[in-house]
Design an enzyme around this catalytic site. Structure first.
Site, PDB file in Angstrom:
ATOM      1  N   GLU A  45       0.833  -1.205   0.000  1.00 31.23           N
ATOM      2  CA  GLU A  45       0.000   0.000   0.000  1.00 31.23           C
ATOM      3  C   GLU A  45       0.867   1.256   0.000  1.00 31.23           C
ATOM      4  OE1 GLU A  45      -3.929   1.557   2.470  1.00 31.23           O
ATOM      5  OE2 GLU A  45      -2.598   0.062   3.354  1.00 31.23           O
ATOM      6  N   LYS A 114      -9.126   2.981  -3.035  1.00 32.21           N
ATOM      7  CA  LYS A 114      -9.523   2.249  -1.832  1.00 32.21           C
ATOM      8  C   LYS A 114     -10.934   2.662  -1.431  1.00 32.21           C
ATOM      9  CE  LYS A 114      -7.607   1.029   2.719  1.00 32.21           C
ATOM     10  NZ  LYS A 114      -6.449   1.225   3.622  1.00 32.21           N
ATOM     11  N   CYS A 175      -5.895  -3.322   1.619  1.00 32.29           N
ATOM     12  CA  CYS A 175      -5.716  -3.368   3.074  1.00 32.29           C
ATOM     13  C   CYS A 175      -7.019  -3.568   3.832  1.00 32.29           C
ATOM     14  CB  CYS A 175      -4.979  -2.117   3.545  1.00 32.29           C
ATOM     15  SG  CYS A 175      -4.214  -2.322   5.185  1.00 32.29           S
ATOM     16  N   PRO A 355      21.890   3.769  29.384  1.00 31.67           N
ATOM     17  CA  PRO A 355      22.124   3.688  30.829  1.00 31.67           C
ATOM     18  C   PRO A 355      21.700   2.296  31.308  1.00 31.67           C
ATOM     19  CG  PRO A 355      20.875   5.657  30.255  1.00 31.67           C
ATOM     20  CD  PRO A 355      20.868   4.778  29.054  1.00 31.67           C
ATOM     21  N   LEU A 356      22.645   1.496  31.753  1.00 33.30           N
ATOM     22  CA  LEU A 356      22.399   0.094  32.104  1.00 33.30           C
ATOM     23  C   LEU A 356      22.413  -0.068  33.611  1.00 33.30           C
ATOM     24  CD1 LEU A 356      22.002  -2.776  30.959  1.00 33.30           C
ATOM     25  CD2 LEU A 356      24.496  -3.021  30.960  1.00 33.30           C
ATOM     26  N   SER A 357      21.242  -0.343  34.180  1.00 33.86           N
ATOM     27  CA  SER A 357      21.124  -0.417  35.643  1.00 33.86           C
ATOM     28  C   SER A 357      21.307  -1.819  36.192  1.00 33.86           C
ATOM     29  CB  SER A 357      19.744   0.099  36.068  1.00 33.86           C
ATOM     30  OG  SER A 357      18.729  -0.798  35.633  1.00 33.86           O
ATOM     31  N   VAL A 360      15.703  -5.616  34.864  1.00 35.94           N
ATOM     32  CA  VAL A 360      15.050  -6.282  33.742  1.00 35.94           C
ATOM     33  C   VAL A 360      14.889  -5.350  32.548  1.00 35.94           C
ATOM     34  CG1 VAL A 360      12.843  -7.245  32.975  1.00 35.94           C
ATOM     35  CG2 VAL A 360      13.873  -8.034  35.107  1.00 35.94           C
ATOM     36  N   ASP A 361      14.473  -4.113  32.788  1.00 31.96           N
ATOM     37  CA  ASP A 361      14.133  -3.227  31.676  1.00 31.96           C
ATOM     38  C   ASP A 361      15.350  -2.818  30.859  1.00 31.96           C
ATOM     39  OD1 ASP A 361      11.470  -3.336  32.336  1.00 31.96           O
ATOM     40  OD2 ASP A 361      11.570  -1.608  33.665  1.00 31.96           O
TER      41      ASP A 361
END
Length: 797
Positions: A45, A114, A175, A355-357, A360-361
């Site tokens: 599309e 469409k 679509c 920024p790695l803490s 989990v996130d």
């Protein structure tokens, strides 16, 4: 006999307004389709301008450049002697339509607009286009002069028609026409159309890939025929990832399909089918034949060509294939990674800063980048020259060829543990081990000096020193001390992102990655303008529950053992002081709800369209074995209070790839106010009334009718209820700053603010007497009922 034809569907990674690049990819798909023996090629599309042009569809330039690109495609020698259709916008009698343009040998055969627009989810098509509202009708379309000069045509058919060749007939859906309850493929089939073509723009959502497949299969099953579905893939400039999965179905079976996740810009999928298989299948469906004998016909545009080869006796048809779906964990590993690759290569930046803490996130964001690197290396190993070119361009190294994912990750990803006196050794070690195992370039810094400097400025101005609650501070002081740490990390992230490539003797800068999941965005459990305010967020559309499942998958698939410790560690922001070296703060305790409960709230709020009262009624039933009705009431009220006071944060939500169907992203997907009355007085009163009826029933008392004629309405009863009966007890909230709410009442241009927990009337504000009503003493609209709840600053809302 001449009855077999080979057709091709194209999956393209287009880019909005990249007319030159889009044209190149379209022509490349035509070349590949021809080389694979196809006589007919279709595409996605709006493939010429790109789907996500949005308000650029209001500009005449977009239509002009689309015609110019179409002309170049038609003139290309690769387009000759092949039936082709492409997607582009077309203006007809000053109305914009989303169209398929069918052409053959420099002649336009049909422009098919469409008919049904899509306006749900992330779609807003009726903002730019109108649907064609004249079924089975065509009109003359006057071609632009640049087209007429080449084709020799002045008008062409425009409308709901089909194309008839010597041996078959081709019809079109676009679509949404496949998704809606009255899809036209049934009418087309009954009218004798054997090949139905659909150019689409369908995006990924977790656990939804089967829906498109089932629709394609069923479209060809009920009335027989060949269904060709061509979809976009990639990030063309928006928050969605177009999901690919182009496919060809015959009589209810998938006979060919493209991939869902692929870094290639062009993928062509072909199938050879026998037209006699369609005819014999349809004739066996006797009820279909009965309907077909009286079905209204579509206008047929005759094209005097043959798509089949008279000498096709040795050509084999494609047999049915089994469609194997990705698991949700695989979709998380591949979808956001592919979206980030497109974003990186098209942004002109040199990599990512995260920024790695050690939680989990942020670990999920890091693993998604690692997955992206694995995909890039795999593509290069399989000969994807464009991917290798993009890698060398990003790294400004014309001779570099990555051999391993960790090696590439070291060049593309800089991770940084930003510790403070409130950080634990465990999270620091987990972050360091994860960086080592995925290969990122890792840093460790301490932010205490920067925090102290800002607090010194505050003390010089005010003479006061805020304290944490464990040190005797109030909720406002405690919250401010948490937020300053989070915001310092954001400022430092952008400083390091701008300068780390300078440190490493490379040009350019880095994109800052966010790591706030969809549940925390919904709840508002994040600091405004902290590390959640990044350039892009790979996990912003994914729930905490799904992220845990993804990390388990990544631990085994990518061989990252440290993820086992990260998964089992309690989620924490580490913004309050440690107690005896141990954590004193956990996310679920701060939020007042578990992540699984939060996901349930999110799905009911968005997918089930529940307000507070409807949500309470549904959860009373579904949680009856876990929670008493009063507990459900408290949880629902707490969620909606938190949602209301934190909704303003969605106005600055970091762009993230859309993955979850209850995303609170208010840019396109979830359009709601960002300033709410946080006590939800009317809605919560409805919950209290229902809870009271449940309680009476439980105690075998006869409940009152829901609304007896003699009972005062809820609007009247508010005037006499004591304040402590109108709202539930005060609640405190999790680690997120919130705007204090002040009610304002206005009359005759005079306004007054009510910010305490007391009832405030216009009489108090304006010293004007209020007109009393017969039922309550004062009219409802003249009374401002303030609750006793407080936001996280301790200020009543």
């Amino acid at each position: 006999m001449g009855r077999k034809i080979t057709v091709a569907v194209s999956t393209l990674n287009q880019w909005a307004l990249d007319f030159e690049g889009n044209m190149t990819r379209i022509i490349q798909s035509i070349i590949e389709a021809r080389e694979m023996g196809a006589v007919y090629r279709t595409g996605p599309e709006l493939e010429i301008p790109g789907y996500s042009c949005e308000d650029h569809f209001f500009e005449s330039d977009t239509f002009l450049h689309s015609w110019e690109v179409l002309l170049e495609i038609m003139k290309s020698p690769h387009s000759q002697n092949m039936l082709i259709d492409v997607g582009m916008p077309v203006q007809h009698f000053n109305v914009a339509y989303n169209c398929r343009v069918v052409f053959y040998n420099k002649k336009i055969i049909l422009i098919r607009p469409k008919m049904l627009m899509c306006d749900d989810g992330n779609y807003r098509e009726t903002r730019w286009f109108n649907g064609w509202t004249k079924p089975r009708q065509v009109e003359d379309f006057y071609l632009p002069r640049i087209i007429s000069a080449v084709t020799g045509q002045h008008t062409v058919p425009f409308g709901d028609a089909v194309v008839s060749t010597r041996e078959t007939c081709i019809g079109y859906e676009i679509c949404e026409e496949l998704w809606n309850p009255r899809s036209t493929h049934i009418d087309l089939s009954l009218s004798g159309v054997e090949i139905i073509v659909n150019g689409s723009g369908s995006y990924i959502q977790l656990r939804k890939a089967h829906i498109t497949t089932d629709l394609i299969r069923n479209a060809s099953f009920k009335a027989g025929g060949l269904y060709m579905f061509s979809n976009l893939r990639g990030c063309d400039g928006q928050r969605v990832w177009w999901s690919g999965n182009s496919a060809i179905a015959l009589n209810g079976d998938i006979v060919a399909r493209g991939k869902q996740f692929l870094l290639s810009d062009v993928e062509v999928t072909i199938a050879t089918i026998d037209l006699e298989d369609i005819r014999s299948y349809r004739m066996a469906l006797r009820s279909r034949c009965t309907l077909g004998s009286s079905a209204p016909l579509y206008p047929r545009i005759s094209l005097d060509i043959e798509l089949s080869n008279r000498r096709d006796i040795f050509t084999a048809s494609h047999p049915p294939i089994e469609w194997i779906y990705h698991s949700p964990e695989e979709e998380i590993a591949l979808g956001p990674a592919s979206w980030l690759w497109d974003y990186l290569r098209r942004s002109g930046q040199g990599g990512f800063f995260l920024p790695l803490s050690g939680g989990v996130d942020s670990s999920s964001s890091a693993c998604i980048i690692h997955s992206m690197c694995r995909m890039v290396v795999h593509a290069i190993e399989h000969g994807e020259a464009q991917v290798l070119h993009d890698v060398r361009k990003i790294l400004a190294d014309p001779d570099y060829t990555p051999r391993k994912a960790a090696e590439l990750c070291n060049r593309l990803l800089v991770t940084c543990y930003m510790g403070s006196e409130n950080s634990s050794n465990e999270t620091r070690q987990r972050a360091s081990k994860l960086a080592n195992q995925i290969g990122s370039y890792h840093l460790e810094i301490n932010i205490d000096g920067a925090v102290s400097a800002l607090l010194t400025i505050f003390n010089l101005v005010t003479g006061l020193n805020p304290k944490f609650r464990t040190q005797g501070g109030c909720p406002r002081q405690n919250l401010a001390l948490q937020n300053i740490q989070a915001r310092i990390r954001m400022v430092l992230s952008y400083l390091f992102a701008q300068l780390m490539l300078w440190v490493r003797n490379r040009p350019g800068g880095l994109l800052v990655l966010g790591s706030a999941n969809v549940d925390e965005s919904l709840r508002g459990y994040m600091t405004k303008y902290d590390c959640s305010s990044a350039d892009v967020n790979p996990i912003g559309g994914i729930s905490k529950t799904d992220l845990r499942g993804f990390l388990k998958y990544a631990m085994e698939k990518f061989h990252i053992p440290i993820l086992s410790e990260i998964i089992s560690a309690p989620p924490t922001a580490e913004l309050e002081p440690l107690q005896g070296g141990q954590l004193a703060q956990t996310d679920e305790q701060d939020m007042g709800m578990t992540y699984s409960e939060l996901s349930e709230f999110g799905r009911l709020r968005k997918q089930a369209a529940c307000g507070p009262y409807s949500m309470f009624c549904k959860l009373v039933a579904s949680w009856r074995n876990e929670c008493a009705p009063k507990e459900v009431s408290d949880k629902v009220k707490h969620f909606f209070r938190c949602y209301a006071i934190n909704r303003h944060k969605m106005t600055v939500l970091t762009p993230s790839v859309h993955m979850e169907s209850y995303s609170p992203d208010d840019n396109r997907f979830d359009h709601r106010p960002f300033l709410y009355r946080a006590n939800w007085s009317w809605q919560f009163k409805a919950i209290d009334d229902e809870l009271d009826r449940i309680t009476r029933q439980a105690s075998h008392q006869k409940p009152d009718p829901i609304e007896p004629p003699e009972q005062k309405t809820r609007s009247e009863s508010y005037g006499k209820l004591p304040l402590d009966k109108q709202q539930s007890s005060p609640m405190t909230f999790g680690s997120s700053d919130a705007l204090p709410t002040h009610e304002t009442v206005t009359t005759n241009g005079i306004s007054g603010a009510c910010s305490s927990g007391n009832i405030c009337t216009l009489e108090k504000v304006t010293n004007m007497p209020l007109k009393k009503s017969h039922s309550t003493g004062y009219h409802k609209s003249q009374i401002n009922v303030m609750g006793k709840i407080k936001d996280r600053t301790g200020i009543p809302v």
